[in-house]
Scaffold this active site. Structure first.
Site, mmCIF file in Angstrom:
data_model
loop_
_atom_site.group_PDB
_atom_site.id
_atom_site.type_symbol
_atom_site.label_atom_id
_atom_site.label_comp_id
_atom_site.label_asym_id
_atom_site.label_seq_id
_atom_site.Cartn_x
_atom_site.Cartn_y
_atom_site.Cartn_z
ATOM 1 N N SER A 104 46.037 0.263 30.720
ATOM 2 C CA SER A 104 45.434 1.530 31.126
ATOM 3 C C SER A 104 46.537 2.582 31.159
ATOM 4 C CB SER A 104 44.835 1.392 32.534
ATOM 5 O OG SER A 104 44.487 2.651 33.069
ATOM 6 N N TYR A 157 45.087 -1.293 41.417
ATOM 7 C CA TYR A 157 44.846 -1.151 39.972
ATOM 8 C C TYR A 157 46.127 -0.698 39.267
ATOM 9 C CZ TYR A 157 42.161 0.245 35.773
ATOM 10 O OH TYR A 157 41.661 0.381 34.502
HETATM 11 P P1 NAD Z 1 33.220 -2.776 32.443
HETATM 12 O O1 NAD Z 1 32.910 -2.832 33.905
HETATM 13 O O2 NAD Z 1 32.275 -2.108 31.510
HETATM 14 O O3 NAD Z 1 33.492 -4.255 31.876
HETATM 15 C C1 NAD Z 1 34.245 -5.166 32.570
HETATM 16 C C2 NAD Z 1 34.007 -6.539 31.991
HETATM 17 O O4 NAD Z 1 34.786 -7.491 32.734
HETATM 18 C C3 NAD Z 1 32.553 -6.989 32.089
HETATM 19 O O5 NAD Z 1 32.230 -7.774 30.955
HETATM 20 C C4 NAD Z 1 32.564 -7.873 33.343
HETATM 21 O O6 NAD Z 1 31.511 -8.812 33.378
HETATM 22 C C5 NAD Z 1 33.914 -8.511 33.206
HETATM 23 N N1 NAD Z 1 34.440 -9.067 34.449
HETATM 24 C C6 NAD Z 1 34.618 -8.458 35.635
HETATM 25 N N2 NAD Z 1 35.094 -9.326 36.536
HETATM 26 C C7 NAD Z 1 35.226 -10.521 35.885
HETATM 27 C C8 NAD Z 1 35.659 -11.805 36.279
HETATM 28 N N3 NAD Z 1 36.043 -12.081 37.525
HETATM 29 N N4 NAD Z 1 35.644 -12.788 35.339
HETATM 30 C C9 NAD Z 1 35.223 -12.552 34.073
HETATM 31 N N5 NAD Z 1 34.803 -11.346 33.656
HETATM 32 C C10 NAD Z 1 34.799 -10.351 34.554
HETATM 33 O O7 NAD Z 1 34.672 -2.124 32.377
HETATM 34 P P2 NAD Z 1 35.500 -1.433 31.199
HETATM 35 O O8 NAD Z 1 35.656 -0.012 31.566
HETATM 36 O O9 NAD Z 1 34.980 -1.813 29.880
HETATM 37 O O10 NAD Z 1 36.919 -2.117 31.457
HETATM 38 C C11 NAD Z 1 37.493 -3.066 30.578
HETATM 39 C C12 NAD Z 1 39.002 -3.020 30.745
HETATM 40 O O11 NAD Z 1 39.472 -1.732 30.377
HETATM 41 C C13 NAD Z 1 39.475 -3.250 32.179
HETATM 42 O O12 NAD Z 1 40.651 -4.048 32.176
HETATM 43 C C14 NAD Z 1 39.792 -1.859 32.658
HETATM 44 O O13 NAD Z 1 40.763 -1.854 33.677
HETATM 45 C C15 NAD Z 1 40.304 -1.228 31.380
HETATM 46 N N6 NAD Z 1 40.275 0.227 31.367
HETATM 47 C C16 NAD Z 1 39.097 0.913 31.497
HETATM 48 C C17 NAD Z 1 39.125 2.293 31.468
HETATM 49 C C18 NAD Z 1 37.881 3.131 31.590
HETATM 50 O O14 NAD Z 1 38.004 4.359 31.716
HETATM 51 N N7 NAD Z 1 36.697 2.556 31.553
HETATM 52 C C19 NAD Z 1 40.338 2.975 31.350
HETATM 53 C C20 NAD Z 1 41.508 2.247 31.231
HETATM 54 C C21 NAD Z 1 41.460 0.873 31.231
#
Ligand code: NAD
Length: 259
Positions: free
Chosen positions: A141, A154
């Site tokens: 991130s 985080y």
């Molecule tokens: P999201 O909530 O849409 O998806 C998260 C996924 O992780 C889902 O499939 C969920 O079921 C799974 N998950 C959560 N806890 C879990 C566990 N204990 N075991 C197995 N699976 C689990 O989130 P996203 O925004 O797509 O995030 C994905 C990654 O991207 C994360 O690591 C997040 O930190 C990172 N990220 C997101 C953003 C953003 O703006 N959305 C920005 C930077 C980084």
């Protein structure tokens, strides 16, 4: 391009992970999905774009549990013969000042966002080395590069992911296995929609205004990065051109960390 390869994408039933899973399947890779929620819908979505006979599997490992992570890597190897591409993507968020941060939420974020990357990597890496090809892609991130208030766990976890990415890249530097991180800014997924909702409630504004305020605070482009854009970077990291891309943290963030 990825025919015959197998990708394991953690947290791929939603958001960025689902986008990456679809892009890898579209390149012909078998994909093992992981995560919670509507797992059948995610499998169908990925299968619909798969090419070249690529197959889609699913494992429900809880990424906070090392034994389940090990079982998932083993199950992927048993089903598809390998884990060639490991995308460490699963992640959760919780927002609170550090002196009010629930200890249980800290532990969960460190386990799911950081320690799971270590566990999946340590179990999948020997097979990659033995087969002579591998890609480890960590979805970190911008919060692995800079901080924001009220996101201590985080930010700590994501800085840790980037440090781990560099260490693994050095340990594999003379091998055909690479390890890199992708650092998104805001991406409109369920994880971020919760923060938009909280902002709308706190400021007494509607969804559109809350979204605008969230974006304008941090992201100079005032646009979300999309899962499709991030997935295209993951595909590039799997390409021959990225064979010597090692230990990088590529920010795709609308200019967030350029400030
Ligand atoms: P999201 O909530 O849409 O998806 C998260 C996924 O992780 C889902 O499939 C969920 O079921 C799974 N998950 C959560 N806890 C879990 C566990 N204990 N075991 C197995 N699976 C689990 O989130 P996203 O925004 O797509 O995030 C994905 C990654 O991207 C994360 O690591 C997040 O930190 C990172 N990220 C997101 C953003 C953003 O703006 N959305 C920005 C930077 C980084």
């Amino acid at each position: 391009m990825l025919n015959g390869k197998t990708a394991l994408v953690t947290g791929s039933t939603s958001g960025i992970g689902l986008g990456i899973a679809k892009a890898l399947a579209a390149q012909g890779a078998h994909v093992m999905l992981n995560g919670f929620g509507d797992t059948a819908a995610a499998q169908a979505e990925v299968a619909a774009v798969a090419t070249g006979g690529a197959r889609v599997g699913y494992h429900g490992a809880d990424m906070s549990k090392p034994a389940e992570i090990e079982a998932m890597v083993q199950a992927c190897t048993a089903e598809f013969g390998a884990v060639d591409i490991l995308v460490n993507n699963a992640g959760i968020q919780f927002v609170a000042p550090v002196d009010e941060f629930p200890v249980e939420r800290w532990d969960a974020i460190i386990a799911i966002n950081l320690s799971s990357v270590f566990h999946a990597t340590r179990v999948a890496l020997p097979g990659m080395k033995a087969r002579g090809w591998g890609r480890i892609i960590n979805v970190a991130s911008v919060h692995g590069l800079v901080a924001s208030a009220n996101k201590s766990a985080y930010v700590a976890a994501k800085h840790g992911v980037i440090g781990l990415t560099k260490a693994v890249a050095l340990e594999t530097a003379t091998t055909p296995v690479t390890c890199n991180a992708i650092c998104p800014g805001w991406v409109l997924t369920p994880l971020v929609q919760k923060q938009v909702d909280a902002r709308a409630a706190a400021d007494g504004v509607d969804n559109a205004e809350a979204t605008k305020r969230l974006l304008s605070e941090k992201e100079p482009s005032q646009q979300f990065t999309t899962p499709e854009e991030l997935a295209a970077m993951a595909v590039f990291m799997c390409s021959p051109a990225a064979g010597n891309l090692r230990g990088t943290a590529v920010n795709m963030d609308g200019g967030w960390v350029a400030q």
